[in-house]
Every structure is written in C-alpha cells, then in structure tokens.
Design a protein around this motif. Structure first.
Motif, PDB file in Angstrom:
ATOM      1  N   THR A 213       0.811  -1.220   0.000  1.00  0.00           N
ATOM      2  CA  THR A 213       0.000   0.000   0.000  1.00  0.00           C
ATOM      3  C   THR A 213       0.845   1.271   0.000  1.00  0.00           C
ATOM      4  O   THR A 213       0.301   2.370  -0.136  1.00  0.00           O
ATOM      5  N   ARG A 214       2.167   1.150   0.119  1.00  0.00           N
ATOM      6  CA  ARG A 214       3.038   2.330   0.028  1.00  0.00           C
ATOM      7  C   ARG A 214       3.238   2.772  -1.419  1.00  0.00           C
ATOM      8  O   ARG A 214       3.684   3.891  -1.674  1.00  0.00           O
ATOM      9  N   CYS A 215       2.937   1.890  -2.370  1.00  0.00           N
ATOM     10  CA  CYS A 215       3.230   2.166  -3.780  1.00  0.00           C
ATOM     11  C   CYS A 215       2.057   2.878  -4.454  1.00  0.00           C
ATOM     12  O   CYS A 215       0.892   2.633  -4.122  1.00  0.00           O
ATOM     13  N   PRO A 216       2.357   3.753  -5.443  1.00  0.00           N
ATOM     14  CA  PRO A 216       1.274   4.414  -6.189  1.00  0.00           C
ATOM     15  C   PRO A 216       0.364   3.407  -6.895  1.00  0.00           C
ATOM     16  O   PRO A 216      -0.854   3.607  -6.958  1.00  0.00           O
ATOM     17  N   LYS A 217       0.964   2.358  -7.470  1.00  0.00           N
ATOM     18  CA  LYS A 217       0.182   1.236  -8.014  1.00  0.00           C
ATOM     19  C   LYS A 217       0.460   0.041  -7.111  1.00  0.00           C
ATOM     20  O   LYS A 217       1.446  -0.680  -7.296  1.00  0.00           O
ATOM     21  N   PRO A 218      -0.402  -0.168  -6.114  1.00  0.00           N
ATOM     22  CA  PRO A 218      -0.054  -1.092  -5.025  1.00  0.00           C
ATOM     23  C   PRO A 218      -0.109  -2.578  -5.375  1.00  0.00           C
ATOM     24  O   PRO A 218       0.462  -3.394  -4.656  1.00  0.00           O
ATOM     25  N   ALA A 219      -0.763  -2.972  -6.467  1.00  0.00           N
ATOM     26  CA  ALA A 219      -0.963  -4.391  -6.762  1.00  0.00           C
ATOM     27  C   ALA A 219      -0.068  -4.852  -7.899  1.00  0.00           C
ATOM     28  O   ALA A 219       0.027  -4.192  -8.941  1.00  0.00           O
ATOM     29  N   THR A 220       0.593  -6.008  -7.675  1.00  0.00           N
ATOM     30  CA  THR A 220       1.407  -6.648  -8.701  1.00  0.00           C
ATOM     31  C   THR A 220       0.903  -8.072  -8.887  1.00  0.00           C
ATOM     32  O   THR A 220       0.748  -8.814  -7.904  1.00  0.00           O
ATOM     33  N   ARG A 221       0.668  -8.463 -10.134  1.00  0.00           N
ATOM     34  CA  ARG A 221       0.169  -9.811 -10.385  1.00  0.00           C
ATOM     35  C   ARG A 221       1.300 -10.825 -10.296  1.00  0.00           C
ATOM     36  O   ARG A 221       2.390 -10.612 -10.844  1.00  0.00           O
ATOM     37  N   ILE A 222       1.040 -11.933  -9.593  1.00  0.00           N
ATOM     38  CA  ILE A 222       1.970 -13.054  -9.508  1.00  0.00           C
ATOM     39  C   ILE A 222       1.437 -14.177 -10.393  1.00  0.00           C
ATOM     40  O   ILE A 222       0.363 -14.723 -10.127  1.00  0.00           O
ATOM     41  N   VAL A 223       2.168 -14.486 -11.459  1.00  0.00           N
ATOM     42  CA  VAL A 223       1.746 -15.537 -12.379  1.00  0.00           C
ATOM     43  C   VAL A 223       2.551 -16.791 -12.078  1.00  0.00           C
ATOM     44  O   VAL A 223       3.775 -16.808 -12.206  1.00  0.00           O
ATOM     45  N   CYS A 224       1.855 -17.830 -11.636  1.00  0.00           N
ATOM     46  CA  CYS A 224       2.500 -19.089 -11.267  1.00  0.00           C
ATOM     47  C   CYS A 224       2.014 -20.186 -12.215  1.00  0.00           C
ATOM     48  O   CYS A 224       0.842 -20.574 -12.173  1.00  0.00           O
ATOM     49  N   SER A 225       2.906 -20.681 -13.045  1.00  0.00           N
ATOM     50  CA  SER A 225       2.525 -21.695 -14.025  1.00  0.00           C
ATOM     51  C   SER A 225       2.211 -23.042 -13.385  1.00  0.00           C
ATOM     52  O   SER A 225       1.575 -23.899 -14.006  1.00  0.00           O
ATOM     53  N   ALA A 226       2.626 -23.220 -12.118  1.00  0.00           N
ATOM     54  CA  ALA A 226       2.380 -24.495 -11.438  1.00  0.00           C
ATOM     55  C   ALA A 226       0.910 -24.674 -11.082  1.00  0.00           C
ATOM     56  O   ALA A 226       0.437 -25.804 -10.912  1.00  0.00           O
ATOM     57  N   CYS A 227       0.180 -23.564 -10.938  1.00  0.00           N
ATOM     58  CA  CYS A 227      -1.247 -23.631 -10.609  1.00  0.00           C
ATOM     59  C   CYS A 227      -2.043 -23.086 -11.786  1.00  0.00           C
ATOM     60  O   CYS A 227      -2.049 -21.870 -12.031  1.00  0.00           O
ATOM     61  N   ASN A 228      -2.698 -23.976 -12.501  1.00  0.00           N
ATOM     62  CA  ASN A 228      -3.409 -23.588 -13.718  1.00  0.00           C
ATOM     63  C   ASN A 228      -4.905 -23.421 -13.514  1.00  0.00           C
ATOM     64  O   ASN A 228      -5.638 -23.201 -14.480  1.00  0.00           O
ATOM     65  N   HIS A 229      -5.353 -23.562 -12.273  1.00  0.00           N
ATOM     66  CA  HIS A 229      -6.779 -23.433 -11.982  1.00  0.00           C
ATOM     67  C   HIS A 229      -7.019 -22.224 -11.078  1.00  0.00           C
ATOM     68  O   HIS A 229      -6.076 -21.546 -10.661  1.00  0.00           O
ATOM     69  N   LEU A 230      -8.290 -21.952 -10.770  1.00  0.00           N
ATOM     70  CA  LEU A 230      -8.618 -20.794  -9.941  1.00  0.00           C
ATOM     71  C   LEU A 230      -7.932 -20.892  -8.580  1.00  0.00           C
ATOM     72  O   LEU A 230      -8.054 -21.910  -7.890  1.00  0.00           O
TER      73      LEU A 230
END
Length: 358
Positions: A213-230
């Motif tokens: 929450t300190r960042c101007p754009k606070p969210a970064t997506r984490i893409v994990c290829s090991a989990c292919n489902h929701l």
C-alpha cells in the motif's frame, strides 16, 4: 384370622470407618455445563474457522446455512478439548448473519467477515466471559469472504464477492483504502509477517496479487505456471517474506517465490478445492492444508506428505496449530466436528510445553 407378621429388628447403626475418621466426600464431578451470559444456547452446524490465541484459547466461528436465514455465532474455549460443546465455552455471542471468516486481533479482539456484507470487530470483556461488539461496518456490497490482520495489529484487510479489497484502520473504525483490482470474487487475503503494508489476495478471476500500500500502483500480479486453476487460498511463509503457499480449486499446493514465480514447487495434494493453510512453528515449518475433499494433509518443506486424516465428513473449513504443543493440529468443518490431530514431529524437533531452549 392370620397372625400379623413379626416385627423386624431395627437396622444396626452405621459403623464409622476404621480409625474413627469421617469418610471423605465423593470426588467432584467434571466441569459443569454452564453457558456464559449472552452466549447462544446452540451452536450452528457449519463451523467456518478455528484459531488459537497465544495462551491456547480456541476461537470458533459457526454458521447456519440450511435455513431461510443464515445465522452465525462466535465462541471462545479456554479448554479446546471441550469444543464444540456450548456449555463448556468461556464466551459466546450470536451474530446477525453467517460467519465467513474470522481472526484474533491481539489478545482480546475478534475480526469477522460476515455474510451480511459487514466487517465486524468484537472484543472480549468481563473477564473474558462476554463478547461485545465494537463496530459493524457495511463497506462491501456483497458477502465478505475473507479477512486478515496486518502485522501491526491496528490495520486489517478484507475481500468480498463485490470484487473489492479494502484496508481498514481498526482503532478509527474506517476504511483507509478501497481497491477493485480483481474482476471476480475475492476468495482469500493473507498478511505478510513483519510487514504491515504488504499482503496477498486471490480471486475467482484466476489472479493472485501481491500488494504494497506504500506504492502508487499497489498491486502486482503473480503468475504461477504451477497452478493452472482458480486460486482459492494463500498464506505467507512465517520465516521467508518472499515465499507463500498457494492452493487452487484442483487441490494443487504450490510454494511460490514472489521474485521468481515460475520456479514454484508444487504437488497435487487434494482431490478438490483447497480451503485453507496453516504453517507450524517448527524450525523447518510444516504446512497443513485442508480441502473440500474432507481431508487434512500435512506437508514438509519439499511438499512430501507426512500426515493425512480423512475423519471429517464434510468440507474442512478451518485449521490452527496449537501454541502449547507444536505436534497438535486442530481442524473444524461443516460436519460440526472439532478434531485434534497429533502430527509426527520432524527429526531434530521437540514437542510440548516442557521444551526448553538451552
């Protein structure tokens, strides 16, 4: 005419026990059924969460999901082995709707995610025999699915079916930030140990987000290829601030490095959706996972199974490691069972309250 029967001699007087001493009173029975003031008479069937406090008190959240109204309740047991028997709780209170998630806040506070769309803060009072409401805020537009308390214990995060993630100031009873970075129901939020501005969220839009929450754009997506489902559940590693556990609807468990997500270690542990995680306090923490396949699994640092239990007869919804015995894992579920599992201790680890570090 028949004669009356002869009179029977009076019974002999009772003899005192040998030595002329009075007989000792019978030993007292076990703890009596004694529901505290304001506690409901009956706990709803569906147990949604369980969390130990540092002193060993167990917090339970319950929901009634089978009637026209989704009622709920909160319960505290000083003796966790007595749960879920209502008469042996130390405090309890009815909530206006079902309890989707709950967490301890410091020693006396209880943060609740409500089916009504409210985030609620309750507090133990009257020598912990009473649970009183501190606030109930309807900031979400749908069911609040998940809550987490940030490291400073004065702020919290909530996520809901309105796709929103909100950061709360608990003493001020206000929302500090409201974000709509997801495009699906937020299923889990998790705070980062030792970092009061960092947390994770995952949602039914298939995205896992790392927040600061300190960042101007606070969210970064984490893409994990090991989990292919929701993704359905996330939890930070207690000792490594770059590592977190990720569970999905297919039953896959992954240990993900935020700096290199594609190097994630993964294993298909369950047959259905993951509903929760808990890391143990061992020097090399064990990871416990629960699922809609009604089983409980405990994994080592390589995600190898060290324990499995299938005693639950419905979705397993809550779990917590005992603070007084690091081999004891407690789980609860929609079958109304509170189960205490003794997990094999890794080599080199000691268990129990009598373990003293030299």
């Amino acid at each position: 005419m028949e004669e009356p029967p002869p009179e029977q001699p009076p019974p002999p007087p009772e003899q005192p026990p040998a030595g002329g001493e009075e007989e000792e009173a019978a030993p007292a029975a076990g703890p009596e059924w004694n529901i505290p003031p304001n506690a409901p008479a009956c706990m709803e069937r569906h147990l949604e969460g369980a969390h130990y406090r540092a002193d060993g008190a167990l917090l339970l959240g319950a929901s009634g999901l089978s009637g026209r109204c989704w009622a709920g309740s909160l319960w505290v047991f000083a003796d966790p082995r007595r749960a879920p028997s209502e008469g042996f709780c130390t405090a309890g209170v009815q909530t206006e709707a079902g309890v989707a998630d709950l967490r301890w806040v410091a020693d006396r506070g209880i943060l609740v995610a409500s089916d009504s769309g409210a985030v609620e803060l309750w507090e133990l009072d009257e020598n912990e025999t009473l649970i009183v409401n501190k606030f109930c805020k309807y900031e979400h537009d749908d069911i609040v699915m998940t809550v987490a308390v940030l490291a400073n214990s004065t702020q919290a995060v909530s996520g809901g079916r309105d796709f929103c993630v909100k950061v709360w100031d608990l003493p001020q009873q206000t929302v500090l930030h409201s974000y709509r970075a997801h495009s699906g129901s937020v299923t889990c939020v998790a705070s980062c140990p030792g970092k009061d501005t960092v947390f994770l969220s995952c949602a039914e839009d298939s995205r896992t987000l790392l927040w600061d929450t300190r960042c101007p754009k606070p969210a970064t997506r984490i893409v994990c290829s090991a989990c292919n489902h929701l993704p359905t559940s996330v939890m930070w590693h207690p000792q490594k601030s770059d590592i977190f556990a990720l569970g999905d609807e297919n039953g896959t468990v992954a240990l993900v490095d935020t700096k290199n997500p594609d190097s994630a270690l993964s294993s298909t542990v369950h047959a259905r959706s993951i509903t929760g995680f808990a890391f143990s306090t061992h020097s090399s923490p064990l990871l416990a996972s629960i699922s809609e396949d009604c089983s409980v699994a405990v994994l080592d640092s390589d995600l190898s199974e060290v324990f499995r239990n299938r005693s639950h007869r419905d979705f397993v919804k809550g779990l917590s490691w005992s603070p007084s015995d690091d081999a004891l894992l407690t789980t609860v579920g929609w079958d109304h069972q509170v189960l205490h599992h003794t997990v094999p201790i890794p080599t080199g680890e000691a268990s129990g309250v009598n373990c003293v570090k030299e």
